[in-house]
Scaffold this active site. Structure first.
Site, PDB file in Angstrom:
ATOM      1  CG  HIS A 131      -2.262   0.754   0.804  1.00  0.00           C
ATOM      2  ND1 HIS A 131      -2.818   0.712  -0.447  1.00  0.00           N
ATOM      3  CD2 HIS A 131      -3.073   1.569   1.531  1.00  0.00           C
ATOM      4  CE1 HIS A 131      -3.916   1.442  -0.475  1.00  0.00           C
ATOM      5  NE2 HIS A 131      -4.089   1.981   0.712  1.00  0.00           N
ATOM      6  CG  HIS A 240      -2.952   3.741   5.096  1.00  0.00           C
ATOM      7  ND1 HIS A 240      -3.985   3.083   5.720  1.00  0.00           N
ATOM      8  CD2 HIS A 240      -3.388   4.012   3.836  1.00  0.00           C
ATOM      9  CE1 HIS A 240      -5.005   2.974   4.884  1.00  0.00           C
ATOM     10  NE2 HIS A 240      -4.662   3.526   3.731  1.00  0.00           N
ATOM     11  CB  SER A 348      -2.626   7.530   9.788  1.00  0.00           C
ATOM     12  OG  SER A 348      -1.673   8.476   9.358  1.00  0.00           O
ATOM     13  CD  GLU A 537      -6.859   0.522   1.612  1.00  0.00           C
ATOM     14  OE1 GLU A 537      -6.396   1.257   2.507  1.00  0.00           O
ATOM     15  OE2 GLU A 537      -7.191   0.957   0.494  1.00  0.00           O
ATOM     16  CE1 TYR A 580      -9.361   2.427   3.847  1.00  0.00           C
ATOM     17  CE2 TYR A 580      -9.775   2.915   1.533  1.00  0.00           C
ATOM     18  CZ  TYR A 580      -8.997   3.053   2.670  1.00  0.00           C
ATOM     19  OH  TYR A 580      -7.851   3.788   2.632  1.00  0.00           O
TER      20      TYR A 580
END
Length: 775
Positions: A131, A240, A348, A537, A580
Site C-alpha cells: 500500500h 498505511h 495512519s 483494506e 475498504y
C-alpha cells in the site's frame, strides 16, 4: 544508511571482535540445532518492479498532479514458498506496490501454469501489496482505479507481471529443506487511528476488549535453510503506506519498503559479512582494504578526475554496476525480508496527529476539517515537516521490531500445508445474520458504490472541493454531476443506506467495468499459521472480527492445535483490490473508510461468512466451489498516456554530460548533501530493471572505481525533470546525503540512462561527475 552504522560501533575494539566471533560460533551452532528438524521445503526470491520513473501518475492518492519524476529507492516483489516435501505448497508474494491487481494476478497465474502446470494456481498463490502511495499507477483493470493515470499504463503492468513471475521462479529454484518459525510482538509507535470517531461507534463492550484503537501486533515468520541458516523473514503489521505525501513525485516503497531495505542490509552486515572493519558495510570495506588517510593526497587524486563527456554505454552496464546485485553469492540464496500489509484501513503512520495547516490547531474530530474545509487538514509524521524523515523513522521502527522478533523466534511451524480459494460475487451475496433474541435473517450485499465522503479523502491525503468525511446526506450539486454518469435506482440507494451514493461504480459499464464485483478470498495454511488473503483494506475492528471468526472455526475443528496455538493474520490488498471494509457500525458514520466500503453495510458480514466456509473446508478436508471467474479486461483497456517521441540535448551537449558539477577540489563531510545535475533522457525509454539510474563510486588505488551506493539506497535520490511537459530536453539531478558509515576517500557520482532518437531507436548512455573527497 546512516543509522546502520550504530549496529557496528561496539565492534571497533579488539576485545569486542573476540566476543563477536564467539557469538557467531554460537549462532552457527544454535542455527544448526534449530534447523536440524527441517519439516518443509522453503524458497525465497526477489525481483525489481520499480517501473516507469517519469510521466506516470502515482497510485494511491488519486491526485492527477502527482506524477512520477525520479526514484527515492527501488521497488521489489519478494516471494516465499513453503512446501511439504511430497505434498501441498503455498506461495506468498509481497509487492512494493499500492495493491494487488486482478489483471496482474490473472496474467501471472497464466504464466505460472505455462511454466509449471498445475503446481502454482490462483488457489495456492497469494499476491499482496504493501500500500505504498508512491509507485506508478495504471496497472489495475477497472476504470475507477486508472482515471488519474490517463487509463492503462502498459509499462507499469508489464514490470509487475514480469517481476512477480521472476521472484516466484527464483523462490522455486531456491527450494531446499528448511524450517519456518513464528513470533509476535507489539509495536506501539508506528500507527494511529485516522478515523477515531468511526471506531467509537463500535459497541463499547467490544472496544473494552482491546487496549488500543488500532492493532499494534506484528507477526513475523523466520525462514531457516537447513544448510545456510536464516534466509529470510516476512512479517505482517497494519499501518498505511502514506508517510510519503500526495505531493511526492519520487518512486518509493514508503515506510514498509524502507523497512525491508533496512533489514536486508542489516542482515548483509551482521550475518553474512561478519561485520566489515570499522563498521563499514561489506560492499565497501571488503573491496577497499587500503583507505586513504592523507587529505592533501586525496585532494590531488580527486583533482585528476574531472567530469568527462557523456558517453554511450552498454545496456547492461547499470545492472553490472549495481551494488547489491554484485554481492550475491551464486551458491547461496540472498536474504529476503518483506514487510507486508494487514488490516490498515483506518491506521495512519502520521503518528503526531492531524492538524490544520492554516492555524496549527487539531482538525475537527468528527469530520477532519478545518473551518469546514477538508483540504486544510493533514496528518503529521514523526519527522514532520520532512516526509522522507518520517518514512525513515516509521520504517526503522518496523525494522527494529522485526529484528527483535527475528532474533527471538522460537516457535516452529509444524503440521500440514493447505489452502482454499474461492471467487465470490459480492454484488448480490446473501448473508445470514443472527437476530437479537434468537433466530436469523437474510440480508444482501449491494453492487459497488462510493459515497460522498470518499471524495473528501483522509488526513493522509485530503480531497478537494466541499466534500467532507462523515457526510451521510450528500450535496445536491454533486448529485446532479453524478447523474450525468449514472443515476442509482431506489433499490441501490436503499441497499447502500446510509451511504449517499456519489459514484454508482458497480453499475457503470462503459467503456468497461468501473469496479469489481467478483472478488477472490483465500486462506493459506502453514502448520499453526493461517494467512487470510483479503482483496481490500479492512479497518482495525473489521479485521479483528474476521480474525476471531476464523480462529474460532479452527479452534473448534480439532485441527491438531488449540485456540491459543492458532496464529491468524490478515494479508490486506491481496490478489485484487476492492477498496475498504468497515464494521456495520463504522459504516453508519460514513467517514472515508465507510464511504469507500463498496458493497454496502453488510460487506464485513459477507466476508466473515465466506471465510468461515473456507476454514471449515480446510478442517474437514473438503473442496470448495471455485465460483464465477472474474473478467479479463486486458483487451478492453484504453491508454491516453502519450509515448516518448524524442529525447534531445542542447547543441554541442551529449547525453550524460554534467550540467551542474561539484566544485573543484571539493571536500564533503558525513551528513553533507552532494548534488550533481546531468543532461538526461526520459526514464521510460528503459526502466533499467535490476539496474540503477544513480551510482556513487569510491576510488580504489589510483584508477579503479568501485560501486558504493545506488538508487536502491535510502541516501541517494534520482530526480528527473524537463522544463515543460512537451520538451524533448530533460535533466537528472542526483542527490547523495553522505551516511555516517561512509569511509573517507575519493568519490564520484554517475548517472545511467537511455535516450530515444527520432527514428525510435534506444541508445544507452552514462555520465560521471568530477571526483571529490569525503573526509
Amino acid at each position: 544508511m546512516e543509522f546502520l552504522s550504530r549496529f557496528n560501533l561496539s565492534f571497533q575494539r579488539p576485545c569486542a571482535i573476540i566476543w563477536l566471533w564467539m557469538a557467531l560460533v554460537l549462532l552457527m551452532w544454535n542455527s544448526r540445532q534449530v534447523v536440524s528438524d527441517s519439516n518443509y521445503l522453503i524458497g525465497l526470491g526477489s525481483y525489481d518492479i520499480t517501473g516507469p520513473a517519469a510521466d506516470v501518475n502515482m497510485m494511491g492518492y488519486a491526485n492527477a498532479e502527482q506524477i512520477a519524476s525520479g526514484v527515492h529507492f527501488r521497488l521489489r516483489a519478494r516471494t516465499f514458498i513453503a512446501a511439504e516435501p511430497e505434498g501441498n505448497r503455498v506461495v506468498f508474494v509481497n509487492l512494493d506496490a499500492c495493491m494487488a491487481s486482478q489483471l496482474v494476478t490473472i496474467k501471472v497465474i497464466e504464466r505460472l501454469k505455462a511454466r509449471y502446470g498445475d503446481l502454482y494456481t490462483e488457489k495456492n498463490v497469494a499476491i499482496s501489496g504493501i500500500h505504498s502511495h508512491a509507485g506508478p499507477g495504471g496497472y489495475l483493470q477497472y476504470v475507477v482505479y486508472i482515471v488519474t493515470s490517463l487509463g492503462f499504463v502498459r509499462q507499469s503492468f508489464d514490470v509487475l507481471v514480469d517481476g512477480i513471475e521472476k521472484s516466484i521462479v527464483e523462490a522455486h529454484e531456491n527450494l531446499r529443506p528448511g524450517s519456518v518459525f513464528v513470533n509476535k510482538g507489539e509495536l506501539l509507535d508506528a500507527g494511529v487511528s485516522r478515523s477515531p470517531s468511526a471506531y467509537l461507534n463500535n459497541p463499547a463492550a467490544e472496544r473494552a476488549k482491546y487496549k488500543y484503537d488500532v492493532d499494534k501486533e506484528m507477526t513475523l515468520l523466520k525462514f531457516l535453510d537447513e544448510e545456510w541458516g536464516p534466509v529470510g523473514s516476512f512479517n505482517w503489521f497494519a499501518t498505511h503506506g502514506t508517510s510519503m505525501s500526495r505531493t511526492n513525485s519520487l518512486i518509493s516503497g514508503d515506510n514498509k519498503g524502507a523497512a525491508a531495505r533496512f533489514m536486508e542490509d542489516w542482515f548483509e552486515q551482521s550475518y553474512s559479512s561478519r561485520f566489515g572493519a570499522n563498521g563499514i558495510p561489506r560492499r565497501v570495506s571488503n573491496l577497499i582494504p587500503d583507505l586513504h588517510t592523507n587529505h592533501h593526497e586525496l585532494l590531488e587524486l580527486a583533482a585528476s578526475f574531472q567530469s568527462p563527456p557523456g558517453r554511450p554505454a552498454g545496456s547492461i552496464l547499470s545492472v553490472a554496476r549495481r551494488v547489491r546485485g554484485a554481492l550475491r553469492q551464486a551458491n547461496k540464496p540472498g536474504f529476503v525480508s518483506a514487510f507486508c500489509q494487514s488490516n490498515c484501513g483506518d491506521v495512519s503512520p502520521n503518528v503526531l496527529g492531524a492538524f490544520c495547516i492554516d492555524t496549527g490547531l487539531p482538525c475537527d474530530f468528527n469530520h477532519s476539517t478545518c473551518g469546514g474545509k477538508n483540504e486544510l487538514c493533514y496528518g503529521r509524521g514523526p519527522g514532520y515537516p520532512d516526509e522522507f524523515e518520517s518514512t525513515r523513522i516509521i520504517g526503522e521502527r518496523q525494522f527494529r521490531k522485526a529484528v527483535e522478533l527475528f532474533n527471538k523466534a522460537s516457535e516452529q511451524l509444524t503440521g500440514k500445508i493447505d489452502y482454499r480459494h474461492a471467487y465470490i460475487d459480492f454484488s448480490q451475496l446473501e448473508v445470514t445474520l443472527p437476530k437479537q433474541g434468537g433466530g436469523s435473517e437474510v440480508v444482501k450485499t449491494c453492487p459497488a458504490a462510493m459515497g460522498f465522503a470518499f471524495a473528501a479523502g483522509t488526513t493522509d491525503g485530503p480531497g478537494a472541493f466541499d466534500f467532507k468525511q462523515g457526510d451521510d446526506q450528500g450535496n445536491p450539486f454533486w448529485k446532479l454531476v453524478r447523474n450525468v454518469l449514472k443515476t442509482p435506482d431506489k433499490e441501490q440507494v436503499d441497499c447502500q443506506h446510509p451511504k449517499p451514493i456519489l459514484l454508482d461504480t458497480g453499475e457503470m459499464k462503459q467503456p468497461y467495468d468501473w469496479a469489481p464485483s467478483i472478488l477472490p478470498i483465500q486462506i493459506l495454511r502453514i502448520g499453526q499459521l493461517a494467512i487470510l488473503s483479503v482483496p481490500g483494506e479492512f479497518t482495525t475492528m473489521a479485521g479483528r472480527r474476521l480474525r476471531d471468526a476464523v480462529k474460532s472455526v479452527f479452534a473448534s475443528g480439532g485441527h491438531g492445535h488449540s485456540d491459543s496455538n492458532v496464529h491468524v493474520v490478515i494479508a490486506g490488498l491481496t490478489n485484487t483490490y476492492s477498496q475498504y471494509v468497515t464494521t456495520f457500525e463504522e459504516y453508519e458514520v460514513q467517514r472515508y473508510e465507510g464511504a469507500s466500503t463498496l458493497y454496502g453495510p453488510h460487506t464485513l458480514s459477507a466476508y466473515i461468512q465466506e471465510f468461515k466456509k473456507l476454514a471449515s473446508a480446510i478442517i474437514s478436508g473438503q473442496a470448495v466451489e471455485g465460483g464465477p471467474q472474474p473478467p479479463d479486461l486486458l483487451d478492453k483497456q484504453i491508454s491516453l498516456l502519450t509515448p516518448v517521441v524524442l529525447d534531445a540535448t542542447p547543441f554541442g551537449v551529449n547525453f550524460g554530460d554534467v550540467d551542474s558539477d561539484v566544485a573543484k577540489n571539493s571536500t564533503f563531510k558525513k551528513g553533507d548533501l552532494v548534488s550533481v545535475t546531468f543532461w538526461s533522457a526520459c526514464p521510460r525509454n528503459d526502466l533499467l530493471t535490476e539496474g540503477t539510474f544513480a551510482l556513487v563510486e569510491i576510488l580504489r588505488g589510483k584508477d579503479t572505481w568501485v560501486p558504493a551506493y545506488d538508487d536502491d539506497d535510502f541516501c541517494l535520490r534520482f530526480k528527473w525533470s524537463r522544463p515543460s511537459r512537451l520538451s524533448t530536453r530533460s535533466q537528472a539531478t542526483l542527490e547523495w546525503r553522505i551516511p555516517e558509515s561512509t569511509p573517507p576517500g575519493v568519490y564520484r557520482i554517475r548517472h545511467f540512462g537511455a535516450s530515444k532518437s527520432i527514428l525510435g531507436s534506444i541508445r544507452h548512455f552514462s555520465g560521471s561527475s568530477s571526483a571529490f573527497v569525503v573526509a
